[in-house]
Structure formats: C-alpha cells, structure tokens
Design an enzyme around this catalytic site. Structure first.
Site, PDB file in Angstrom:
ATOM      1  N   LEU A  31       0.041  38.577   2.828  1.00 57.97           N
ATOM      2  CA  LEU A  31       1.495  38.635   2.917  1.00 57.97           C
ATOM      3  C   LEU A  31       2.100  37.232   2.950  1.00 57.97           C
ATOM      4  O   LEU A  31       3.128  36.973   2.321  1.00 57.97           O
ATOM      5  CB  LEU A  31       1.925  39.432   4.155  1.00 57.97           C
ATOM      6  CG  LEU A  31       3.423  39.651   4.327  1.00 57.97           C
ATOM      7  CD1 LEU A  31       4.000  40.459   3.171  1.00 57.97           C
ATOM      8  CD2 LEU A  31       3.700  40.348   5.641  1.00 57.97           C
TER       9      LEU A  31
ATOM     10  N   CYS B  83      -6.089  35.573   8.738  1.00 56.75           N
ATOM     11  CA  CYS B  83      -6.443  36.947   9.124  1.00 56.75           C
ATOM     12  C   CYS B  83      -7.664  37.395   8.328  1.00 56.75           C
ATOM     13  O   CYS B  83      -7.739  37.165   7.130  1.00 56.75           O
ATOM     14  CB  CYS B  83      -5.235  37.839   8.819  1.00 56.75           C
ATOM     15  SG  CYS B  83      -5.514  39.592   9.059  1.00 56.75           S
TER      16      CYS B  83
ATOM     17  N   TYR C  78      -5.098  43.570   1.200  1.00 56.69           N
ATOM     18  CA  TYR C  78      -4.523  42.344   1.743  1.00 56.69           C
ATOM     19  C   TYR C  78      -4.179  42.562   3.207  1.00 56.69           C
ATOM     20  O   TYR C  78      -4.054  43.693   3.680  1.00 56.69           O
ATOM     21  CB  TYR C  78      -3.284  41.896   0.951  1.00 56.69           C
ATOM     22  CG  TYR C  78      -2.040  42.710   1.209  1.00 56.69           C
ATOM     23  CD1 TYR C  78      -1.146  42.337   2.222  1.00 56.69           C
ATOM     24  CD2 TYR C  78      -1.744  43.833   0.465  1.00 56.69           C
ATOM     25  CE1 TYR C  78       0.003  43.078   2.467  1.00 56.69           C
ATOM     26  CE2 TYR C  78      -0.604  44.557   0.691  1.00 56.69           C
ATOM     27  CZ  TYR C  78       0.270  44.187   1.699  1.00 56.69           C
ATOM     28  OH  TYR C  78       1.407  44.922   1.946  1.00 56.69           O
ATOM     29  N   CYS C  79      -4.043  41.438   3.910  1.00 59.00           N
ATOM     30  CA  CYS C  79      -3.620  41.461   5.314  1.00 59.00           C
ATOM     31  C   CYS C  79      -2.527  40.413   5.479  1.00 59.00           C
ATOM     32  O   CYS C  79      -1.799  40.118   4.536  1.00 59.00           O
ATOM     33  CB  CYS C  79      -4.799  41.262   6.261  1.00 59.00           C
ATOM     34  SG  CYS C  79      -5.669  39.690   6.049  1.00 59.00           S
ATOM     35  N   ALA C  80      -2.417  39.839   6.653  1.00 56.60           N
ATOM     36  CA  ALA C  80      -1.325  38.915   6.941  1.00 56.60           C
ATOM     37  C   ALA C  80      -1.418  37.627   6.131  1.00 56.60           C
ATOM     38  O   ALA C  80      -0.409  37.107   5.676  1.00 56.60           O
ATOM     39  CB  ALA C  80      -1.283  38.594   8.433  1.00 56.60           C
TER      40      ALA C  80
END
Length: 145
Positions: free
Chosen positions: A118, A94, A88-90
C-alpha cells in the site's frame, strides 16, 4: 580501500541476469498492477492480506480483503486451481504479503507478491479506496496523495 558496496564483488553478469529475471516469477510491482487494472486486464486476483479493519481504512481498487491468516483451502476452493493471486500488505516494513504468499504456495496456488504494498501504491500517486462506512464514521483513513 573499498566501500561496503564493493567489498563483495558483484556476481558475474550471467548469474545476475538469472537472478533478476527469476525475481519476476515471484513478484510484481504497483505500476504493473495499476496498469493491468487501468487497461481492464484482470488476469489475476488481487488480495489485501492485512486485517479487514485496515482494508476498510484504505485499500487498492479491485483488491479483495483476505487476511493472510485466513487463507485456507476452503476459501480458495471458489477459484480455479490455476488462478494467479497477487498479494500485498502495508509496505516494505510489513511481512504480511510474504506470509500470504507462503500460505497460497503451500496450497499449490500460483502467487506473486506486489512489492511496495500500500505504501508503494500511494508513493506512485495511485488512488486508494475506502469502505463507505469508514468515510461516514470519520475514522482515520490512509492518506492519499
């Protein structure tokens, strides 16, 4: 007169079913990850593929920090070849999670992307962890609900 929604007809049901069922092979979501961890079922490794700095400011409980550009065969050697990674990222804005997933797939590793990142995690009302040194220093952190 038709809308932009209906201007292109929907796929036949069988084709739509195949498409949507196949998506689960490539992605999971925040609720499923939270549910697994809440039940103590950790049959995957959760990777936060943002920078270490962003990870320290706020990350999912149980996530490891490994920026997508640092995913290498050497770093993955510590894990059995059949280890499932969830990246996962932001959030939806993203593409870091996609970059991380590509790197893992190129290394022959099973991988799924956690949609929402996130941002989705916070939107679901789940807790975010922060590195203790970030809290002590008073650095800005990701706002938890």
């Amino acid at each position: 007169m038709s809308s932009h929604v209906s201007a292109i007809p929907a796929a036949p049901s069988a084709q739509a079913l195949a498409h949507f069922e196949q998506a689960f092979a490539f992605e999971t979501d925040c609720w499923d990850v939270h549910d697994a961890f809440s039940r103590g079922v950790q049959d995957f490794v959760l990777l936060d593929v943002r920078s270490h700095e962003l990870y320290q400011r706020g990350h999912l409980p149980g996530a490891l920090s490994l920026p997508h550009g640092k995913i290498t065969e050497g770093k993955m050697a510590a894990y059995p070849k059949d280890t499932l990674f969830v990246v996962y990222c932001a959030g939806p804005h993203c593409n870091g999670a996609h970059r991380g997933a590509v790197r893992l797939a190129r290394l022959g590793r099973p991988v799924k992307l956690m949609i929402g990142g996130l941002t989705g995690w916070i939107d679901e009302g789940f807790e975010v962890e922060r590195a203790p040194e970030v809290e002590r220093e008073g650095a800005p952190a990701v706002a938890a609900p």
